[in-house]
Design a protein around this motif. Sequence first.
Motif, PDB file in Angstrom:
ATOM      1  N   GLY A 107       8.755  -3.389  18.284  1.00  0.00           N
ATOM      2  CA  GLY A 107       8.352  -4.470  17.397  1.00  0.00           C
ATOM      3  C   GLY A 107       9.421  -4.627  16.331  1.00  0.00           C
ATOM      4  O   GLY A 107      10.144  -3.672  16.029  1.00  0.00           O
ATOM      5  N   PHE A 112       3.700 -13.613  13.520  1.00  0.00           N
ATOM      6  CA  PHE A 112       3.262 -13.442  14.902  1.00  0.00           C
ATOM      7  C   PHE A 112       4.420 -13.428  15.896  1.00  0.00           C
ATOM      8  O   PHE A 112       4.436 -12.612  16.822  1.00  0.00           O
ATOM      9  CB  PHE A 112       2.219 -14.492  15.266  1.00  0.00           C
ATOM     10  N   ALA A 113       5.392 -14.289  15.741  1.00  0.00           N
ATOM     11  CA  ALA A 113       6.523 -14.306  16.674  1.00  0.00           C
ATOM     12  C   ALA A 113       7.469 -13.140  16.433  1.00  0.00           C
ATOM     13  O   ALA A 113       8.269 -12.803  17.314  1.00  0.00           O
ATOM     14  CB  ALA A 113       7.274 -15.626  16.552  1.00  0.00           C
ATOM     15  N   HIS A 114       7.389 -12.515  15.273  1.00  0.00           N
ATOM     16  CA  HIS A 114       8.266 -11.389  14.935  1.00  0.00           C
ATOM     17  C   HIS A 114       7.417 -10.174  14.564  1.00  0.00           C
ATOM     18  O   HIS A 114       7.749  -9.424  13.650  1.00  0.00           O
ATOM     19  CB  HIS A 114       9.183 -11.778  13.778  1.00  0.00           C
ATOM     20  N   ASN A 115       6.333  -9.980  15.272  1.00  0.00           N
ATOM     21  CA  ASN A 115       5.305  -9.029  14.882  1.00  0.00           C
ATOM     22  C   ASN A 115       5.829  -7.591  14.806  1.00  0.00           C
ATOM     23  O   ASN A 115       6.326  -7.051  15.798  1.00  0.00           O
ATOM     24  CB  ASN A 115       4.148  -9.089  15.883  1.00  0.00           C
ATOM     25  N   TRP A 134       0.790  -4.823  19.298  1.00  0.00           N
ATOM     26  CA  TRP A 134       0.579  -6.226  19.643  1.00  0.00           C
ATOM     27  C   TRP A 134       1.604  -6.720  20.672  1.00  0.00           C
ATOM     28  O   TRP A 134       1.722  -7.926  20.910  1.00  0.00           O
ATOM     29  CB  TRP A 134       0.642  -7.083  18.378  1.00  0.00           C
ATOM     30  N   TYR A 135       2.325  -5.824  21.295  1.00  0.00           N
ATOM     31  CA  TYR A 135       3.405  -6.185  22.215  1.00  0.00           C
ATOM     32  C   TYR A 135       2.923  -7.132  23.316  1.00  0.00           C
ATOM     33  O   TYR A 135       3.610  -8.110  23.660  1.00  0.00           O
ATOM     34  CB  TYR A 135       3.976  -4.909  22.829  1.00  0.00           C
ATOM     35  N   ASN A 145       0.716  -9.392  23.247  1.00  0.00           N
ATOM     36  CA  ASN A 145       0.607 -10.750  22.713  1.00  0.00           C
ATOM     37  C   ASN A 145       1.980 -11.323  22.390  1.00  0.00           C
ATOM     38  O   ASN A 145       2.286 -12.470  22.727  1.00  0.00           O
ATOM     39  CB  ASN A 145      -0.259 -10.754  21.458  1.00  0.00           C
ATOM     40  N   THR A 146       2.819 -10.527  21.725  1.00  0.00           N
ATOM     41  CA  THR A 146       4.083 -11.043  21.213  1.00  0.00           C
ATOM     42  C   THR A 146       5.022 -11.459  22.343  1.00  0.00           C
ATOM     43  O   THR A 146       5.747 -12.453  22.212  1.00  0.00           O
ATOM     44  CB  THR A 146       4.758  -9.995  20.314  1.00  0.00           C
ATOM     45  N   SER A 180      10.118 -15.736  21.369  1.00  0.00           N
ATOM     46  CA  SER A 180      10.047 -14.607  20.442  1.00  0.00           C
ATOM     47  C   SER A 180      11.076 -13.550  20.830  1.00  0.00           C
ATOM     48  O   SER A 180      11.383 -13.369  22.013  1.00  0.00           O
ATOM     49  CB  SER A 180       8.651 -13.990  20.450  1.00  0.00           C
ATOM     50  N   THR A 224      -0.738 -17.141  17.623  1.00  0.00           N
ATOM     51  CA  THR A 224       0.464 -17.396  16.825  1.00  0.00           C
ATOM     52  C   THR A 224       0.149 -17.599  15.347  1.00  0.00           C
ATOM     53  O   THR A 224       1.057 -17.760  14.549  1.00  0.00           O
ATOM     54  CB  THR A 224       1.222 -18.637  17.350  1.00  0.00           C
TER      55      THR A 224
END
Length: 436
Positions: free
Chosen positions: A37, A52-55, A60-61, A63-64, A70, A180
């Motif tokens: 992350g 969210f795009a740079h979580n 949360w991998y 999702n990201t 991303s 997002t």
Amino acid sequence: MTDTTWTDLERPLPEWFARAKFGIFIHWGAYSVPAWGEPIGALGEIPDDTWFAHNPYAEWYFNTIRIPGSPAAEHHRETYGDAPYDDFLDQWGAEDFDPADWAKLFARAGAEYVVPTTKHHDGIALWDAPGTGDRNTVRRGPYRDLIGAIADAVRAEGLRFGVYYSGGLDWSVTDFPPHTTGEEVRSLRPNDAAYHFYAAAHVRDLVERYRPDVLWNDIEWPDAGKHLAPGGLHELFADYFAANPDGVVNDRWGDTYSDYATTEYSAMSENETKDVWENNRGLGYSFGYNRIESTDEILDTMQLAKHWVGVVAKGGRLLVNVGPTAEGLIPDLQRATLEGFGDWKRPLVEAAASVSERSPQPESDAAGWRREWRTPTELITFVDAPGEYRVAGEGLDLGRVRVLSGDVGTEVDGDDLVLRVAAVPGGPAAVAIARG
């Protein structure tokens, strides 16, 4: 059932939880294999359109990597090609997992309770959860009941045991697009009765198998289950409290019932005004292990000690997270911080448990960091650097002073106590002064 509200569940806060001021969170899952992350900052300090795009949350991998463009999606493509997320479950070996070693570390750190993730948002269960088929750690990956092993080891060290469960999100049972924004987290989640019964069966199984003292739900609970009729969340809570009168539940079940509020990093800080609350955060910016994080992100012993002192001063307790590697090792930086913190914290355990009122907090630390705790019998003052400090003596017995931490000399000067701090090894210097 004749009750029309959730208030019939109210009861005195269990004494163990009222006294507990420090716990260990564990985020361990298939996401610990990629362990990736962007460490951009702490929750509550980064705008949604960046977060969210740079979580930074490695957990949360799943999702990201589904967010087009991303950096996580690009990293996944370059490193794993088009491999599906569930491949990580099969690659998660936990071959170096030693639950007794973990529990000894947590006890040394001064933890009073331990809360591992049992199912995170990816839907993978760390025990043989009903209805999960082979998508759990008993049937694949580690081929082991990880929750049972942690529970047994933690209790062998005399610590309380709790369970984290993601009732609000489960990406394996929905076909929603990736989240997002925070609003999408709230709106794009499973809310139907089928998911409620699926999740409730998991929580009931956790209660029956492991007798947890904490039910720590995340995000929300499916709306279809938030009712007082048989089969609903109210009945689940009532049955849990009947089985364990010492049990507590957190506040992330929606507008239903809770024993205490939570904050996360600096987010949801409005909950710090409530009577019973807990701050949770990682030792770095992620909960799950993030191989990118370094000393720039991981709290050292002094930083953790100052954060904990501040939380307790405001009437709270701290649940700080460790993120083990896929092999089952606590990363060296996290281990070193916890060991140093526990060694520094040891003389303060009883004082922390006895904190009975909130202390005034400085508006800023521009003039230097100072905090205080108030117990029924003492005022404990903390400073984080060598120097000379004055403590106003009004309401205090300056003839009864105890140095709890640090190399500190004391002297009464008129109505004040003068602290001459020569060194602050490990964590802030702490001096206890009897209340008159």
